[in-house]
Scaffold this motif. Structure first.
Motif, PDB file in Angstrom:
ATOM      1  N   LYS A  34       0.855  -1.080   0.058  1.00  0.00           N
ATOM      2  CA  LYS A  34       0.128   0.091  -0.064  1.00  0.00           C
ATOM      3  C   LYS A  34       0.963   1.347  -0.070  1.00  0.00           C
ATOM      4  N   ASN A  35       1.924   1.392   0.891  1.00  0.00           N
ATOM      5  CA  ASN A  35       2.796   2.390   0.881  1.00  0.00           C
ATOM      6  C   ASN A  35       3.709   2.652  -0.298  1.00  0.00           C
TER       7      ASN A  35
ATOM      8  N   LEU B  64       1.209   4.345  -8.138  1.00  0.00           N
ATOM      9  CA  LEU B  64      -0.166   4.200  -8.690  1.00  0.00           C
ATOM     10  C   LEU B  64      -1.142   5.489  -8.679  1.00  0.00           C
ATOM     11  N   VAL B  65      -0.853   6.462  -7.571  1.00  0.00           N
ATOM     12  CA  VAL B  65      -1.591   7.391  -7.287  1.00  0.00           C
ATOM     13  C   VAL B  65      -1.472   8.446  -8.368  1.00  0.00           C
ATOM     14  N   PHE B  66      -0.327   8.409  -8.876  1.00  0.00           N
ATOM     15  CA  PHE B  66       0.273   9.376  -9.923  1.00  0.00           C
ATOM     16  C   PHE B  66       0.474   9.091 -11.297  1.00  0.00           C
ATOM     17  N   ILE B  67      -0.197   7.886 -11.747  1.00  0.00           N
ATOM     18  CA  ILE B  67      -0.224   7.409 -12.880  1.00  0.00           C
ATOM     19  C   ILE B  67      -1.291   8.444 -13.622  1.00  0.00           C
TER      20      ILE B  67
ATOM     21  N   ILE C 285      10.254  10.369  -5.208  1.00  0.00           N
ATOM     22  CA  ILE C 285      10.679   9.254  -6.163  1.00  0.00           C
ATOM     23  C   ILE C 285       9.627   8.496  -6.665  1.00  0.00           C
ATOM     24  N   LEU C 286       8.668   7.954  -5.758  1.00  0.00           N
ATOM     25  CA  LEU C 286       7.751   6.900  -6.249  1.00  0.00           C
ATOM     26  C   LEU C 286       6.655   7.601  -6.998  1.00  0.00           C
TER      27      LEU C 286
ATOM     28  N   TRP D 247       5.750   9.210 -14.467  1.00  0.00           N
ATOM     29  CA  TRP D 247       6.487   8.847 -15.685  1.00  0.00           C
ATOM     30  C   TRP D 247       5.646   7.854 -16.484  1.00  0.00           C
ATOM     31  N   LEU D 248       5.360   6.746 -15.494  1.00  0.00           N
ATOM     32  CA  LEU D 248       4.388   5.594 -16.180  1.00  0.00           C
ATOM     33  C   LEU D 248       3.183   5.943 -16.895  1.00  0.00           C
ATOM     34  N   GLY D 249       2.524   7.042 -15.939  1.00  0.00           N
ATOM     35  CA  GLY D 249       1.513   7.516 -16.705  1.00  0.00           C
ATOM     36  C   GLY D 249       1.584   8.268 -17.941  1.00  0.00           C
TER      37      GLY D 249
END
Length: 159
Positions: free
Chosen positions: A73-74, A80-83, A131-132, A138-140
């Motif tokens: 989760k962390n 995931l939250v920024f994709i 960083i995460l 970036w993945l998004g």
């Protein structure tokens, strides 16, 4: 992008921003730190050592002192939250369709959010979160740049 698609994307983006605001500033984090001065709070709730928190989560998970769900989760949650940001920003703002411009804008956005969390004592500043979050954004952007998304928003490559 058609007018209808732009409206749908804009409504989605506003909803996403509302979710992020709640997630970053209003999610229950307990009352720890509220009796501290701002300087004490910043000193206690900041991590500027890259991969320290990530390493701590992995070590705790490996040692069995943290359950898998908490670690996932962390760590994965911060990615995931920024994709969606990587899809919304370049779709809605033409100047952010180049990776360099997009990443610069995102870095400024997330730094502003992280510092605001500290100043309002509603969270922490953790370089590992940064960083995460950047990895997720970036993945998004990579997802946005796929032919499926490009077709949906009516973009032409190379224009």
């Amino acid at each position: 992008m058609s007018k209808v698609q732009r409206i749908i994307m804009s409504i989605g983006f506003i909803g996403y921003l509302l979710f992020l605001t709640f997630y970053m500033f209003f999610q229950s984090r307990g009352s720890a730190g509220m009796s501290m001065s701002l300087v004490e709070y910043i000193q206690n709730r900041s991590n500027l050592v890259p991969f320290k928190t990530i390493g701590n989560y992995i070590t705790a998970w490996e040692n069995g002192t943290m359950n898998t769900w908490t670690a996932v989760k962390n760590l994965l949650g911060n990615v995931l939250v920024f994709i969606p940001m990587g899809i919304f920003l370049p779709s809605l703002f033409g100047k952010l369709r180049r990776m360099s411009a997009y990443l610069l804008a995102f870095v400024l956005i997330i730094l502003t959010a992280e510092v605001t969390q500290l100043l309002t004592q509603r969270g922490s500043f953790d370089i590992d979160d940064f960083i995460l979050n950047l990895l997720g954004a970036w993945l998004g952007f990579l997802v946005w740049n796929t032919s499926v998304i490009q077709q949906w928003v009516g973009e032409r490559r190379g224009e």
